[in-house]
Design a protein around this motif. Structure first.
Motif, PDB file in Angstrom:
ATOM      1  N   ARG A  25       0.811  -1.231   0.000  1.00  0.00           N
ATOM      2  CA  ARG A  25       0.000   0.000   0.000  1.00  0.00           C
ATOM      3  C   ARG A  25       0.839   1.273   0.000  1.00  0.00           C
ATOM      4  O   ARG A  25       0.334   2.342   0.351  1.00  0.00           O
ATOM      5  CB  ARG A  25      -0.974   0.011   1.175  1.00  0.00           C
ATOM      6  N   ALA A  26       2.099   1.210  -0.367  1.00  0.00           N
ATOM      7  CA  ALA A  26       2.899   2.430  -0.536  1.00  0.00           C
ATOM      8  C   ALA A  26       2.416   3.141  -1.796  1.00  0.00           C
ATOM      9  O   ALA A  26       2.167   2.508  -2.825  1.00  0.00           O
ATOM     10  CB  ALA A  26       4.375   2.090  -0.648  1.00  0.00           C
ATOM     11  N   ALA A  27       2.301   4.482  -1.717  1.00  0.00           N
ATOM     12  CA  ALA A  27       1.652   5.217  -2.797  1.00  0.00           C
ATOM     13  C   ALA A  27       2.370   6.528  -3.099  1.00  0.00           C
ATOM     14  O   ALA A  27       3.160   7.035  -2.301  1.00  0.00           O
ATOM     15  CB  ALA A  27       0.192   5.500  -2.428  1.00  0.00           C
ATOM     16  N   GLN A  46      -8.526   5.136  -0.334  1.00  0.00           N
ATOM     17  CA  GLN A  46      -7.899   3.942  -0.914  1.00  0.00           C
ATOM     18  C   GLN A  46      -7.081   3.167   0.115  1.00  0.00           C
ATOM     19  O   GLN A  46      -6.562   2.092  -0.187  1.00  0.00           O
ATOM     20  CB  GLN A  46      -6.996   4.342  -2.087  1.00  0.00           C
ATOM     21  N   ASP A  47      -6.965   3.722   1.320  1.00  0.00           N
ATOM     22  CA  ASP A  47      -6.229   3.081   2.411  1.00  0.00           C
ATOM     23  C   ASP A  47      -4.779   2.808   2.005  1.00  0.00           C
ATOM     24  O   ASP A  47      -4.269   1.703   2.139  1.00  0.00           O
ATOM     25  CB  ASP A  47      -6.928   1.783   2.834  1.00  0.00           C
ATOM     26  N   VAL A  48      -4.125   3.866   1.481  1.00  0.00           N
ATOM     27  CA  VAL A  48      -2.725   3.751   1.100  1.00  0.00           C
ATOM     28  C   VAL A  48      -1.896   4.735   1.918  1.00  0.00           C
ATOM     29  O   VAL A  48      -2.409   5.688   2.505  1.00  0.00           O
ATOM     30  CB  VAL A  48      -2.526   4.022  -0.407  1.00  0.00           C
ATOM     31  N   ARG A  49      -0.593   4.495   1.935  1.00  0.00           N
ATOM     32  CA  ARG A  49       0.351   5.373   2.637  1.00  0.00           C
ATOM     33  C   ARG A  49       1.116   6.196   1.618  1.00  0.00           C
ATOM     34  O   ARG A  49       1.894   5.671   0.822  1.00  0.00           O
ATOM     35  CB  ARG A  49       1.344   4.535   3.453  1.00  0.00           C
ATOM     36  N   LEU A  50       0.910   7.499   1.624  1.00  0.00           N
ATOM     37  CA  LEU A  50       1.614   8.352   0.676  1.00  0.00           C
ATOM     38  C   LEU A  50       3.077   8.460   1.059  1.00  0.00           C
ATOM     39  O   LEU A  50       3.426   8.911   2.144  1.00  0.00           O
ATOM     40  CB  LEU A  50       0.977   9.738   0.648  1.00  0.00           C
ATOM     41  N   ASP A  51       3.953   8.072   0.127  1.00  0.00           N
ATOM     42  CA  ASP A  51       5.400   8.127   0.350  1.00  0.00           C
ATOM     43  C   ASP A  51       6.062   9.320  -0.325  1.00  0.00           C
ATOM     44  O   ASP A  51       7.106   9.784   0.128  1.00  0.00           O
ATOM     45  CB  ASP A  51       6.060   6.847  -0.168  1.00  0.00           C
ATOM     46  N   CYS A  52       5.488   9.800  -1.442  1.00  0.00           N
ATOM     47  CA  CYS A  52       6.135  10.887  -2.176  1.00  0.00           C
ATOM     48  C   CYS A  52       5.176  11.461  -3.205  1.00  0.00           C
ATOM     49  O   CYS A  52       4.107  10.899  -3.481  1.00  0.00           O
ATOM     50  CB  CYS A  52       7.416  10.411  -2.858  1.00  0.00           C
ATOM     51  N   ILE A  53       5.593  12.583  -3.765  1.00  0.00           N
ATOM     52  CA  ILE A  53       4.946  13.189  -4.929  1.00  0.00           C
ATOM     53  C   ILE A  53       5.935  13.105  -6.082  1.00  0.00           C
ATOM     54  O   ILE A  53       7.128  13.401  -5.921  1.00  0.00           O
ATOM     55  CB  ILE A  53       4.567  14.651  -4.644  1.00  0.00           C
ATOM     56  N   LEU A 120       8.677   1.937  -4.988  1.00  0.00           N
ATOM     57  CA  LEU A 120       7.414   2.276  -4.345  1.00  0.00           C
ATOM     58  C   LEU A 120       6.849   0.970  -3.804  1.00  0.00           C
ATOM     59  O   LEU A 120       6.204   0.215  -4.527  1.00  0.00           O
ATOM     60  CB  LEU A 120       6.459   2.921  -5.345  1.00  0.00           C
ATOM     61  N   GLY A 121       7.162   0.687  -2.544  1.00  0.00           N
ATOM     62  CA  GLY A 121       6.835  -0.633  -2.017  1.00  0.00           C
ATOM     63  C   GLY A 121       7.611  -1.689  -2.768  1.00  0.00           C
ATOM     64  O   GLY A 121       8.838  -1.638  -2.876  1.00  0.00           O
ATOM     65  N   GLU A 122       6.899  -2.651  -3.348  1.00  0.00           N
ATOM     66  CA  GLU A 122       7.531  -3.716  -4.121  1.00  0.00           C
ATOM     67  C   GLU A 122       7.620  -3.395  -5.607  1.00  0.00           C
ATOM     68  O   GLU A 122       8.054  -4.225  -6.409  1.00  0.00           O
ATOM     69  CB  GLU A 122       6.743  -5.025  -3.929  1.00  0.00           C
TER      70      GLU A 122
END
Length: 226
Positions: A25-27, A46-53, A120-122
């Motif tokens: 769920r990395a986003a 969406q139940d995701v974790r925002l990591d970056c723009i 981005l995650g996997e």
């Protein structure tokens, strides 16, 4: 596997696109041009974790909400390539020209370079420098899911404009035909505006860079709208 969801923003209906790894769920938001509140809420739903723009290029309709979202979500802004610094420096002028609320110049946390891989995650996103619409325009490509986020390089039935400062029509054609087409006809792409398509469909039917159009001489760099 990479998942995505687009939400059009601004009067130009720019595709702000949420991408995420469906395993952990990395986003990231790609080109958040406006509506920070809405985009943050979409990511929450969406139940995701925002990591970056991630930014493909420096035009206002693609970057307008980036600084606010980065501050509120405590995440970095990555991209575009450094040759687009002059566009981000001129954000106040872009706002005046297009009637957007005033905003300061933007400096990303990190410029991106051709050939980089982002995690981005996997998911692994490949960074492709594809100048022509702007000199520092980049494309993000996930080889596993066969998905490309192409910004304003290519559209369904059209290509990006090259008549903005430091645009270059022949360079844009080269970016499409030498950087994008070799990725494969099966690749789906999310453009900066309008509906998704595939590289194969555009090679068959695009009046600017389709195989038949180029064989007939084409009109390099004469994009339609953006």
């Amino acid at each position: 596997m990479l998942q995505h969801l687009s939400h059009p923003v601004t009067a130009l209906a720019q595709n702000a696109t949420l991408i995420w790894c469906d395993q952990i769920r990395a986003a990231a938001w790609v080109d958040p041009g406006a509506e920070a509140d809405t985009l943050i809420e979409i990511a929450r739903r969406q139940d995701v974790r925002l990591d970056c723009i991630l930014l493909t290029h420096g035009h206002l309709d693609h970057v307008g909400a980036a600084a606010e979202m980065a501050r509120r979500c405590n995440i970095p802004i990555l991209g575009p390539q450094v040759e687009d610094a002059f566009w981000l420096d001129q954000l106040p002028m872009q706002c005046q020209m297009f009637g957007f609320p005033e905003m300061p110049a933007l400096v990303p946390d990190r410029w991106l370079h051709d050939g980089e891989n982002l995690r981005l995650g996997e998911v692994t996103l490949e960074v492709l420098h594809c100048p022509g619409h702007t000199p520092g325009h980049i494309v993000f490509f996930d080889r596993e899911s066969r998905l490309a986020l192409v910004g304003d390089v290519l559209f369904h039935g059209a290509i990006g404009r090259s008549d903005f400062p430091r645009g270059n029509g022949p360079q844009l054609i080269e970016s499409i035909t030498r950087r994008l087409w070799p990725l494969g006809d099966d690749v789906r792409f999310v453009p900066g505006h309008g509906p998704e398509s595939t590289f194969g469909e555009e090679r068959r039917s695009n009046p600017f860079v389709g195989d038949a159009a180029l064989a007939a001489g084409g009109q390099p760099g004469r994009g339609r709208y953006y």
